[in-house]
Scaffold this active site. Sequence first.
Site, PDB file in Angstrom:
ATOM      1  N   ASP A 107       0.863  -1.188   0.000  1.00 57.20           N
ATOM      2  CA  ASP A 107       0.000   0.000   0.000  1.00 57.20           C
ATOM      3  C   ASP A 107       0.898   1.237   0.000  1.00 57.20           C
ATOM      4  O   ASP A 107       2.102   1.140   0.242  1.00 57.20           O
ATOM      5  CB  ASP A 107      -0.941  -0.005   1.214  1.00 57.20           C
ATOM      6  CG  ASP A 107      -2.234   0.769   0.944  1.00 57.20           C
ATOM      7  OD1 ASP A 107      -2.371   1.393  -0.130  1.00 57.20           O
ATOM      8  OD2 ASP A 107      -3.120   0.760   1.817  1.00 57.20           O
ATOM      9  N   GLU A 108       0.286   2.398  -0.246  1.00 52.53           N
ATOM     10  CA  GLU A 108       1.127   3.594  -0.325  1.00 52.53           C
ATOM     11  C   GLU A 108       1.441   4.148   1.062  1.00 52.53           C
ATOM     12  O   GLU A 108       2.539   4.633   1.294  1.00 52.53           O
ATOM     13  CB  GLU A 108       0.506   4.654  -1.265  1.00 52.53           C
ATOM     14  CG  GLU A 108      -0.466   5.652  -0.665  1.00 52.53           C
ATOM     15  CD  GLU A 108      -1.888   5.132  -0.505  1.00 52.53           C
ATOM     16  OE1 GLU A 108      -2.088   3.996  -0.034  1.00 52.53           O
ATOM     17  OE2 GLU A 108      -2.816   5.896  -0.830  1.00 52.53           O
ATOM     18  N   VAL A 109       0.483   4.050   1.993  1.00 48.73           N
ATOM     19  CA  VAL A 109       0.720   4.699   3.285  1.00 48.73           C
ATOM     20  C   VAL A 109       0.010   3.952   4.415  1.00 48.73           C
ATOM     21  O   VAL A 109      -1.106   3.462   4.255  1.00 48.73           O
ATOM     22  CB  VAL A 109       0.302   6.197   3.235  1.00 48.73           C
ATOM     23  CG1 VAL A 109      -1.129   6.399   2.823  1.00 48.73           C
ATOM     24  CG2 VAL A 109       0.569   6.914   4.564  1.00 48.73           C
ATOM     25  N   ASP A 110       0.717   3.845   5.517  1.00 49.93           N
ATOM     26  CA  ASP A 110       0.146   3.283   6.748  1.00 49.93           C
ATOM     27  C   ASP A 110      -0.119   4.474   7.669  1.00 49.93           C
ATOM     28  O   ASP A 110       0.811   5.066   8.211  1.00 49.93           O
ATOM     29  CB  ASP A 110       1.170   2.315   7.356  1.00 49.93           C
ATOM     30  CG  ASP A 110       0.755   1.799   8.724  1.00 49.93           C
ATOM     31  OD1 ASP A 110      -0.362   2.106   9.189  1.00 49.93           O
ATOM     32  OD2 ASP A 110       1.578   1.077   9.326  1.00 49.93           O
ATOM     33  N   ASP A 111      -1.398   4.812   7.802  1.00 50.90           N
ATOM     34  CA  ASP A 111      -1.778   5.964   8.618  1.00 50.90           C
ATOM     35  C   ASP A 111      -2.265   5.445   9.973  1.00 50.90           C
ATOM     36  O   ASP A 111      -1.481   5.293  10.915  1.00 50.90           O
ATOM     37  CB  ASP A 111      -2.839   6.769   7.854  1.00 50.90           C
ATOM     38  CG  ASP A 111      -3.253   8.030   8.575  1.00 50.90           C
ATOM     39  OD1 ASP A 111      -2.499   8.505   9.428  1.00 50.90           O
ATOM     40  OD2 ASP A 111      -4.344   8.555   8.298  1.00 50.90           O
ATOM     41  N   THR A 112      -3.561   5.132  10.092  1.00 42.75           N
ATOM     42  CA  THR A 112      -4.063   4.603  11.373  1.00 42.75           C
ATOM     43  C   THR A 112      -3.764   3.106  11.513  1.00 42.75           C
ATOM     44  O   THR A 112      -3.917   2.536  12.577  1.00 42.75           O
ATOM     45  CB  THR A 112      -5.588   4.761  11.474  1.00 42.75           C
ATOM     46  OG1 THR A 112      -6.206   3.968  10.458  1.00 42.75           O
ATOM     47  CG2 THR A 112      -6.009   6.210  11.318  1.00 42.75           C
ATOM     48  N   THR A 115      -6.531  -0.177   7.732  1.00 41.97           N
ATOM     49  CA  THR A 115      -6.660  -0.861   6.441  1.00 41.97           C
ATOM     50  C   THR A 115      -5.755  -2.093   6.388  1.00 41.97           C
ATOM     51  O   THR A 115      -6.190  -3.170   5.965  1.00 41.97           O
ATOM     52  CB  THR A 115      -6.286   0.121   5.299  1.00 41.97           C
ATOM     53  OG1 THR A 115      -7.141   1.257   5.406  1.00 41.97           O
ATOM     54  CG2 THR A 115      -6.439  -0.508   3.945  1.00 41.97           C
ATOM     55  N   LYS A 156       3.401   6.525   8.701  1.00 40.98           N
ATOM     56  CA  LYS A 156       3.329   7.729   9.547  1.00 40.98           C
ATOM     57  C   LYS A 156       3.629   7.361  10.989  1.00 40.98           C
ATOM     58  O   LYS A 156       3.035   6.423  11.543  1.00 40.98           O
ATOM     59  CB  LYS A 156       1.938   8.344   9.452  1.00 40.98           C
ATOM     60  CG  LYS A 156       1.645   8.919   8.086  1.00 40.98           C
ATOM     61  CD  LYS A 156       0.401   9.785   8.145  1.00 40.98           C
ATOM     62  CE  LYS A 156      -0.189   9.924   6.761  1.00 40.98           C
ATOM     63  NZ  LYS A 156      -1.496  10.608   6.787  1.00 40.98           N
ATOM     64  N   GLU A 186      -2.604  11.624  -7.541  1.00 42.48           N
ATOM     65  CA  GLU A 186      -3.823  12.379  -7.208  1.00 42.48           C
ATOM     66  C   GLU A 186      -3.790  13.779  -7.823  1.00 42.48           C
ATOM     67  O   GLU A 186      -4.788  14.499  -7.776  1.00 42.48           O
ATOM     68  CB  GLU A 186      -3.943  12.538  -5.686  1.00 42.48           C
ATOM     69  CG  GLU A 186      -4.078  11.219  -4.949  1.00 42.48           C
ATOM     70  CD  GLU A 186      -3.740  11.346  -3.457  1.00 42.48           C
ATOM     71  OE1 GLU A 186      -4.066  10.407  -2.732  1.00 42.48           O
ATOM     72  OE2 GLU A 186      -3.133  12.353  -3.037  1.00 42.48           O
TER      73      GLU A 186
HETATM   74  P1  5GP Z   1      -5.160   3.775   7.352  1.00 44.31           P
HETATM   75  O1  5GP Z   1      -6.143   2.640   7.293  1.00 44.31           O
HETATM   76  O2  5GP Z   1      -3.751   3.331   7.656  1.00 44.31           O
HETATM   77  O3  5GP Z   1      -5.630   4.872   8.275  1.00 44.31           O
HETATM   78  O4  5GP Z   1      -5.145   4.481   5.955  1.00 44.31           O
HETATM   79  C1  5GP Z   1      -5.226   3.809   4.816  1.00 44.31           C
HETATM   80  C2  5GP Z   1      -5.616   4.645   3.627  1.00 44.31           C
HETATM   81  O5  5GP Z   1      -5.952   6.001   3.908  1.00 44.31           O
HETATM   82  C3  5GP Z   1      -4.444   4.742   2.703  1.00 44.31           C
HETATM   83  O6  5GP Z   1      -4.347   3.586   1.892  1.00 44.31           O
HETATM   84  C4  5GP Z   1      -4.769   5.992   1.925  1.00 44.31           C
HETATM   85  O7  5GP Z   1      -5.644   5.692   0.872  1.00 44.31           O
HETATM   86  C5  5GP Z   1      -5.479   6.879   2.922  1.00 44.31           C
HETATM   87  N1  5GP Z   1      -4.520   7.839   3.522  1.00 44.31           N
HETATM   88  C6  5GP Z   1      -4.089   7.868   4.796  1.00 44.31           C
HETATM   89  N2  5GP Z   1      -3.225   8.871   4.991  1.00 44.31           N
HETATM   90  C7  5GP Z   1      -3.080   9.489   3.798  1.00 44.31           C
HETATM   91  C8  5GP Z   1      -2.275  10.607   3.340  1.00 44.31           C
HETATM   92  O8  5GP Z   1      -1.501  11.223   4.083  1.00 44.31           O
HETATM   93  N3  5GP Z   1      -2.391  10.958   2.049  1.00 44.31           N
HETATM   94  C9  5GP Z   1      -3.216  10.294   1.189  1.00 44.31           C
HETATM   95  N4  5GP Z   1      -3.252  10.727  -0.053  1.00 44.31           N
HETATM   96  N5  5GP Z   1      -3.985   9.235   1.562  1.00 44.31           N
HETATM   97  C10 5GP Z   1      -3.900   8.828   2.857  1.00 44.31           C
END
Ligand code: 5GP
Length: 202
Positions: A107-112, A115, A156, A186
Amino acid sequence: MVQHLRVTYNDIHNLIRERTPQIVRDFNPDLLIAIGGGGFFPARVMRTFLREETGKKTMQIQAIGLSLYEPIEGTTAQQIGHEVIRTQWLGPECLKTLVGRRNLIVDEVDDTRKTLHYAISELWKDVEKELLSYPEEERAALRDATKFGVFVVHNKLKAKLAEIAADTPYFSGADVEDLWLDYPWEAINIDEHDRLAQSDRA
Ligand code: 5GP
């Protein structure tokens, strides 16, 4: 106001190039599972470097679609951002091939982390279902041979809302501050995006 960080295609390409040798050494994937849409481009780029690194034939990329942030048709406002919603999943033939293999989720990013947590736990449920079609005495060895790993371009650095088990190898291209990342795919005007990314850097 949320701070933004613009990332260019070249930034992403180079992060993937730098991390791939370690992924080959420590995980050696047999299959890539891209989480769409952000994982598609990184998975395709990683395939180039996996091929370069291993000399093996072109690796298959399978796709799953998960949505946490995007409003999609059929979801209520309350669901958005709280629940992971499946928009696409692996077909029955592909699910069979997960068993006994090393599957790298991209995936591109691990935020929370919600996912990734969802993807790993659902894929394990599918593997358990597939294992039922094998003789009972073979299941434990096949389960042991089945691995999931994770690669994200950016991780992150923040408190996560879900966990990834310690036995799931995890790789990130870069660990970054808790900013909003603007990805090149994007951008409407890619030249402007790249120009602003360069001036942010300066
Ligand atoms: P998570 O489940 O880790 O919170 O986030 C997963 C999804 O949220 C990522 O696959 C992405 O699509 C979106 N997301 C989270 N943070 C960002 C960010 O900083 N920029 C963008 N463009 N998408 C994000």
